[in-house]
Design a protein around this motif. Structure first.
Motif, PDB file in Angstrom:
ATOM      1  N   LEU A   1      35.295  43.784  46.212  1.00  0.00           N
ATOM      2  CA  LEU A   1      35.512  42.679  45.278  1.00  0.00           C
ATOM      3  C   LEU A   1      34.492  41.582  45.548  1.00  0.00           C
ATOM      4  CD1 LEU A   1      37.307  41.295  43.091  1.00  0.00           C
ATOM      5  CD2 LEU A   1      38.721  40.448  44.980  1.00  0.00           C
TER       6      LEU A   1
ATOM      7  N   PRO B   1      34.813  50.461  46.808  1.00  0.00           N
ATOM      8  CA  PRO B   1      34.360  49.289  46.050  1.00  0.00           C
ATOM      9  C   PRO B   1      34.701  47.995  46.796  1.00  0.00           C
ATOM     10  CG  PRO B   1      35.423  50.871  44.605  1.00  0.00           C
ATOM     11  CD  PRO B   1      35.679  51.334  46.010  1.00  0.00           C
TER      12      PRO B   1
ATOM     13  N   TYR C   1      30.833  46.928  38.654  1.00  0.00           N
ATOM     14  CA  TYR C   1      31.876  47.119  37.650  1.00  0.00           C
ATOM     15  C   TYR C   1      32.580  45.800  37.362  1.00  0.00           C
ATOM     16  CZ  TYR C   1      31.605  52.144  38.700  1.00  0.00           C
ATOM     17  OH  TYR C   1      31.173  53.433  38.873  1.00  0.00           O
TER      18      TYR C   1
ATOM     19  N   ASN D   1      37.252  40.346  36.872  1.00  0.00           N
ATOM     20  CA  ASN D   1      36.792  40.538  38.248  1.00  0.00           C
ATOM     21  C   ASN D   1      35.529  41.399  38.256  1.00  0.00           C
ATOM     22  OD1 ASN D   1      39.350  39.361  39.130  1.00  0.00           O
ATOM     23  ND2 ASN D   1      40.248  41.357  38.602  1.00  0.00           N
TER      24      ASN D   1
ATOM     25  N   TYR E   1      33.071  43.971  40.861  1.00  0.00           N
ATOM     26  CA  TYR E   1      33.035  44.764  42.084  1.00  0.00           C
ATOM     27  C   TYR E   1      31.637  45.359  42.275  1.00  0.00           C
ATOM     28  CZ  TYR E   1      38.064  44.585  41.461  1.00  0.00           C
ATOM     29  OH  TYR E   1      39.350  44.145  41.284  1.00  0.00           O
TER      30      TYR E   1
ATOM     31  N   HIS F   1      29.880  48.705  44.137  1.00  0.00           N
ATOM     32  CA  HIS F   1      30.261  50.007  44.670  1.00  0.00           C
ATOM     33  C   HIS F   1      29.013  50.762  45.094  1.00  0.00           C
ATOM     34  CE1 HIS F   1      32.678  53.993  44.165  1.00  0.00           C
ATOM     35  NE2 HIS F   1      32.652  53.556  45.412  1.00  0.00           N
TER      36      HIS F   1
END
Lengths: 107, 118
Positions: free
Chosen positions: A46, A44, A87, A34, A36, A38
């Motif tokens: 998705l 954060p 991330y 996955n 993300y 931020h």
């Protein structure tokens, strides 16, 4: 624990640039990866799940690819609102570890 | 509206105990794992552990096992993160997040800032 390694740790880019961030898993995680976004002071968000599926409501500027141990997040044309830290996170096995993050800054 | 609402900012002293909360609404709370994620100052995201509110099954990251306790109360649709004895190194922002069936974290709380200082 599964180790997730992102590269680069930071990058400078201009509005309109195509940006690519990579994530490498220490073991085969198939599609369970996955991504993300931020931003400071925010939770954060998705962006991409299971390597390549775009989360509902996320702009199609973002795309993901990869299988096994090597994965990529691509921003097709960087916009001002895209400057943030990104991330990766593996969803293959608990604990669901994150990469160290890639900070995307304005050139 | 689907959301997770966390408790407010905490300022504590070393050695004190603390419980922070994460209240869910807009979905069936027992049916989704909840994750707790830490962000220390200037650092990245770390998954501390997850809990399944339906049966309270809990899985901790080895780094956090024995350091914190994760729990949930289905009757009030709330997950908790508890410390018995805080340390200065526990100063961080703590997020809760809902885990989907694909193991992505799709709904996040707003974060709880914990400061531990003498």
């Amino acid at each position: 624990d599964m180790q997730m390694t992102q590269s680069p740790s930071s990058l400078s880019a201009s509005v309109g640039d195509r940006v690519t961030i990579t994530c490498r898993a220490s073991q085969n995680i198939q599609i369970w990866l996955n991504w993300y976004q931020h931003k400071p002071g925010k939770a954060p968000k998705l962006l991409i799940y299971t390597s390549s599926k775009l989360q509902s409501g996320v702009t199609s500027r973002f795309s993901g690819s990869g299988y096994g141990t090597d994965f990529t997040l691509t921003i097709s044309s960087l916009q001002p609102e895209d400057f943030a830290t990104y991330y990766c996170q593996q969803g293959y096995t608990s604990p669901y570890t994150f990469g160290q993050g890639t900070k995307v800054e304005i050139k | 509206e689907l959301q997770l609402v966390q408790s407010g900012t905490e300022e504590k002293k070393p050695g004190e105990s603390l419980r922070i909360s994460c209240q869910a609404s807009g979905y069936r709370f027992p049916n989704y794992w909840i994750a707790w994620v830490r962000q220390m100052p200037g650092k990245g995201l770390e998954c501390m552990g997850i809990i399944y509110p339906g049966d309270s099954e809990t899985r901790y990251s080895p780094s956090f096992q024995g350091q914190v306790t994760i729990s949930a109360d289905k009757s009030v649709a709330t997950a908790y993160l508890h410390w018995n004895r805080l340390r200065a190194s526990d100063s961080a922002i703590y997020y809760c997040a809902r885990m989907t069936g694909d193991n992505g974290l799709d709904v996040w709380g707003q974060g709880t800032t914990v400061t531990v200082s003498s």
